[in-house]
Every structure is written in structure tokens, then in C-alpha cells.
Design a protein around this motif. Structure first.
Motif, PDB file in Angstrom:
ATOM      1  N   ALA A   1       0.905  -1.175  -0.118  1.00  0.00           N
ATOM      2  CA  ALA A   1      -0.153  -0.070  -0.059  1.00  0.00           C
ATOM      3  C   ALA A   1       0.924   1.128  -0.061  1.00  0.00           C
ATOM      4  O   ALA A   1       0.550   2.272  -0.567  1.00  0.00           O
ATOM      5  CB  ALA A   1      -1.010   0.119   1.193  1.00  0.00           C
ATOM      6  N   ILE A   2       1.896   1.252   0.748  1.00  0.00           N
ATOM      7  CA  ILE A   2       2.969   2.472   0.801  1.00  0.00           C
ATOM      8  C   ILE A   2       3.445   2.795  -0.651  1.00  0.00           C
ATOM      9  O   ILE A   2       3.669   3.866  -1.044  1.00  0.00           O
ATOM     10  CB  ILE A   2       3.899   2.230   2.049  1.00  0.00           C
ATOM     11  CG1 ILE A   2       3.164   2.452   3.192  1.00  0.00           C
ATOM     12  CG2 ILE A   2       5.079   3.168   1.853  1.00  0.00           C
ATOM     13  CD1 ILE A   2       4.131   2.112   4.640  1.00  0.00           C
ATOM     14  N   ILE A   3       3.904   1.599  -1.173  1.00  0.00           N
ATOM     15  CA  ILE A   3       4.251   1.595  -2.619  1.00  0.00           C
ATOM     16  C   ILE A   3       3.263   2.147  -3.402  1.00  0.00           C
ATOM     17  O   ILE A   3       3.811   3.181  -4.281  1.00  0.00           O
ATOM     18  CB  ILE A   3       4.767   0.270  -3.088  1.00  0.00           C
ATOM     19  CG1 ILE A   3       6.094  -0.271  -2.158  1.00  0.00           C
ATOM     20  CG2 ILE A   3       5.321   0.279  -4.599  1.00  0.00           C
ATOM     21  CD1 ILE A   3       6.499  -1.731  -2.543  1.00  0.00           C
ATOM     22  N   GLY A   4       2.292   1.757  -3.490  1.00  0.00           N
ATOM     23  CA  GLY A   4       0.808   2.276  -4.164  1.00  0.00           C
ATOM     24  C   GLY A   4       0.722   3.736  -3.925  1.00  0.00           C
ATOM     25  O   GLY A   4       0.601   4.804  -4.915  1.00  0.00           O
ATOM     26  N   ALA A   5       0.997   4.192  -2.531  1.00  0.00           N
ATOM     27  CA  ALA A   5       0.891   5.619  -2.259  1.00  0.00           C
ATOM     28  C   ALA A   5       1.794   6.567  -2.713  1.00  0.00           C
ATOM     29  O   ALA A   5       1.585   7.668  -3.216  1.00  0.00           O
ATOM     30  CB  ALA A   5       0.773   5.752  -0.767  1.00  0.00           C
ATOM     31  N   VAL A   6       3.126   5.967  -2.942  1.00  0.00           N
ATOM     32  CA  VAL A   6       4.127   6.915  -3.443  1.00  0.00           C
ATOM     33  C   VAL A   6       3.888   6.943  -5.036  1.00  0.00           C
ATOM     34  O   VAL A   6       4.136   8.117  -5.496  1.00  0.00           O
ATOM     35  CB  VAL A   6       5.691   5.991  -3.215  1.00  0.00           C
ATOM     36  CG1 VAL A   6       6.683   6.701  -3.819  1.00  0.00           C
ATOM     37  CG2 VAL A   6       5.843   6.087  -1.536  1.00  0.00           C
ATOM     38  N   PHE A   7       3.327   5.961  -5.589  1.00  0.00           N
ATOM     39  CA  PHE A   7       3.207   5.890  -6.954  1.00  0.00           C
ATOM     40  C   PHE A   7       2.004   6.967  -7.253  1.00  0.00           C
ATOM     41  O   PHE A   7       2.438   7.791  -8.202  1.00  0.00           O
ATOM     42  CB  PHE A   7       2.702   4.608  -7.476  1.00  0.00           C
ATOM     43  CG  PHE A   7       2.185   4.454  -9.033  1.00  0.00           C
ATOM     44  CD1 PHE A   7       3.080   4.382  -9.855  1.00  0.00           C
ATOM     45  CD2 PHE A   7       0.973   4.394  -9.317  1.00  0.00           C
ATOM     46  CE1 PHE A   7       2.871   4.527 -11.156  1.00  0.00           C
ATOM     47  CE2 PHE A   7       0.442   4.531 -10.540  1.00  0.00           C
ATOM     48  CZ  PHE A   7       1.516   4.619 -11.620  1.00  0.00           C
ATOM     49  N   LEU A   8       1.105   6.932  -6.521  1.00  0.00           N
ATOM     50  CA  LEU A   8       0.113   7.862  -6.677  1.00  0.00           C
ATOM     51  C   LEU A   8       0.599   9.413  -6.565  1.00  0.00           C
ATOM     52  O   LEU A   8       0.124  10.446  -6.929  1.00  0.00           O
ATOM     53  CB  LEU A   8      -1.497   7.635  -5.940  1.00  0.00           C
ATOM     54  CG  LEU A   8      -1.943   6.495  -6.365  1.00  0.00           C
ATOM     55  CD1 LEU A   8      -3.257   6.443  -5.548  1.00  0.00           C
ATOM     56  CD2 LEU A   8      -2.544   6.838  -7.789  1.00  0.00           C
ATOM     57  N   ASP A   9       1.564   9.462  -5.473  1.00  0.00           N
ATOM     58  CA  ASP A   9       2.008  10.922  -5.175  1.00  0.00           C
ATOM     59  C   ASP A   9       3.122  11.491  -6.037  1.00  0.00           C
ATOM     60  O   ASP A   9       2.777  12.580  -6.192  1.00  0.00           O
ATOM     61  CB  ASP A   9       2.566  10.690  -3.692  1.00  0.00           C
ATOM     62  CG  ASP A   9       2.957  11.918  -2.984  1.00  0.00           C
ATOM     63  OD1 ASP A   9       2.010  12.810  -2.800  1.00  0.00           O
ATOM     64  OD2 ASP A   9       4.039  12.239  -2.715  1.00  0.00           O
ATOM     65  N   SER A  10       3.919  10.733  -6.703  1.00  0.00           N
ATOM     66  CA  SER A  10       4.910  11.215  -7.263  1.00  0.00           C
ATOM     67  C   SER A  10       5.123  10.330  -8.665  1.00  0.00           C
ATOM     68  O   SER A  10       6.106  10.798  -9.509  1.00  0.00           O
ATOM     69  CB  SER A  10       6.245  11.233  -6.675  1.00  0.00           C
ATOM     70  OG  SER A  10       6.273  12.150  -5.633  1.00  0.00           O
ATOM     71  N   GLY A  11       4.496   9.188  -8.938  1.00  0.00           N
ATOM     72  CA  GLY A  11       4.730   8.530 -10.125  1.00  0.00           C
ATOM     73  C   GLY A  11       5.468   7.340  -9.894  1.00  0.00           C
ATOM     74  O   GLY A  11       6.343   6.965  -9.041  1.00  0.00           O
TER      75      GLY A  11
END
Length: 236
Positions: free
Chosen positions: A123-133
Motif C-alpha cells: 500500500a505504501i508503494i502504491g501511495a508513493v506511485f500516486l503521489d509522485s509517479g
């Protein structure tokens, strides 16, 4: 007495990342049981992060092992993205104290639950993806998973698979296995199996099931032929 939330900066320092949208990290840390979840638990981010993780690890392996065949890359990928590996990464980030859980889950030790920790990692990896690509998410994955890449926690191949690949590499037919002996009562049998590869002397292995005995026999043959070593694969 209410539980005091730890300083979030400590987690961000371990991630080596700062969120433009902190609410994404908050969502990634929220279990479905939490009163404040209100339908916004980490589950959707976990779904996304799982796919981002797989792509990032696959690309990393492709670069890191330019001569590895597809089969080896697939085994390495499976090892790195499995639940136990993701949970280990979450532990290295020390996410447990930051999790938002329901009262029952918090009191039953779910902050150490391997499944929850693995889900939160993704989930954290997904959050970083949404936040900065993707690039930011890829960088996080590579920083965090590098130790596991360099030191796998278990053999990347089981003995039977390794022996079959070795035989194919030698241009030989697949190994054959036969039960040489079965002892013990029906409820607790013991098997002694022989494995043969064309042009090589057979080897035996024993175990409480045919599968275990076959793996032991294959391992013995790999050791004898020098394909595997004790240093790399330990003792049986």
C-alpha cells in the motif's frame, strides 16, 4: 488511555521519501477495522502497489542479471514479492506503531501480523506511485528490496527443478524417479527413492513422503556432480 501516535517523521526518514499528499500515506496505514477507515482502508492502495512492486522488481532483475534465463528471473521475482518478503520490508520500515487498527485488532497483536504488514508494504508503494509517479515508487522499491535481492532467504530452486534444468542443459532426457523401498506403517510411511539421469550413476534419497524423498535424491545427485555445493545449499 489513548495510544500516543509516534512521530511520523521517523517513518518518512526510513522510507527516505516525503509525501506531497500526506493523506495517501495515512490511507496506506489504515486497516479496514479502524474506526476512521470509513471505506478508505489501504486495500485499494495495496492492489495498486502490488502491481507497481512487480514491475519495479522485474525491471531491477532484468538489469541486475543480464545473462539469467527467464526461469531464473521468474523464481527471483516470486521470492522477492512473496508475502514474507514484503512483511520483512515493512518491519524494516517499522510501520507497526503507525498502523491504524480497530481496538480488537490492536489488542490482539495485529501490528505484528505478517499478512497486514505485507499488505501495508504494498500500500505504501502504491501511495508513493500516486503521489509522485513510477520513478519515485521504483526508487523506493530498489532501496528497500536491495538487501533481499543480494541475500535470498531461501534457495531459488528446489532440487528436482534444478536437476531437471541441469539435465536439459546437458542435452539429456529428464531424470527418472523410482521407489526403491517403503517401510513403516501406513499412517507414517518412509520412502527410499532412486533418481537416475542418463549416463550418470543413480542416487538415493529418503523421506516421509515420495516428494520429500525425490527432493533428497535429486539434491544428492546435484551435490555429487558438483552442480550444487554445501556452501551454497547447506545440509539436507
Amino acid at each position: 488511555m489513548a495510544r500516543r501516535r509516534p512521530n511520523l517523521d521517523e517513518l518518512l526518514n526510513k522510507l527516505d521519501y516525503r509525501f506531497e499528499r500526506p493523506e495517501l500515506l495515512d490511507e496506506a496505514l489504515t486497516h479496514v477495522s479502524a474506526p476512521q477507515a470509513a471505506g478508505q482502508s489501504y486495500q485499494r492502495l495495496e492492489f495498486l502497489g502490488d502491481r507497481v512492486l512487480g514491475l519495479a522488481i522485474a525491471a531491477l532483475l532484468y538489469r541486475k542479471f543480464p545473462d539469467a534465463p527467464e526461469g531464473e528471473l521468474s523464481r527471483r521475482l516470486a521470492e522477492l514479492v512473496r508475502r514474507e518478503s514484503c512483511a520483512e520490508i515493512a518491519i524494516s520500515w517499522d510501520v507497526g506503531p503507525y498502523l491504524k487498527l480497530g481496538a480488537g485488532e490492536a489488542h490482539s497483536g495485529e501490528r505484528r501480523n505478517q499478512t497486514i504488514l505485507a499488505d501495508v508494504c504494498e500500500a505504501i508503494i502504491g501511495a508513493v506511485f500516486l503521489d509522485s509517479g513510477y520513478e519515485a515508487a521504483r526508487a523506493l522499491v530498489e532501496r528497500s528490496f536491495q538487501p533481499l535481492l543480494e541475500a535470498p532467504r531461501r534457495p531459488l530452486r528446489d532440487p528436482k527443478s534444478a536437476l531437471q534444468e541441469w539435465a536439459q542443459g546437458q542435452g539429456l532426457p529428464p531424470p527418472t524417479y523410482s521407489v526403491a523401498e517403503q517401510t513403516g506403517p501406513d499412517h507414517a510411511p518412509k520412502f527410499r527413492v532412486m533418481v537416475k539421469v542418463k549416463g550418470a550413476e543413480g542416487e538415493f534419497g529418503s523421506g516421509t513422503s515420495k516428494r520429500i524423498a525425490e527432493q533428497a535424491a535429486a539434491r544428492s545427485l546435484l551435490m555429487r556432480e558438483g552442480v550444487w555445493t554445501e556452501e551454497e545449499h547447506g545440509t539436507a
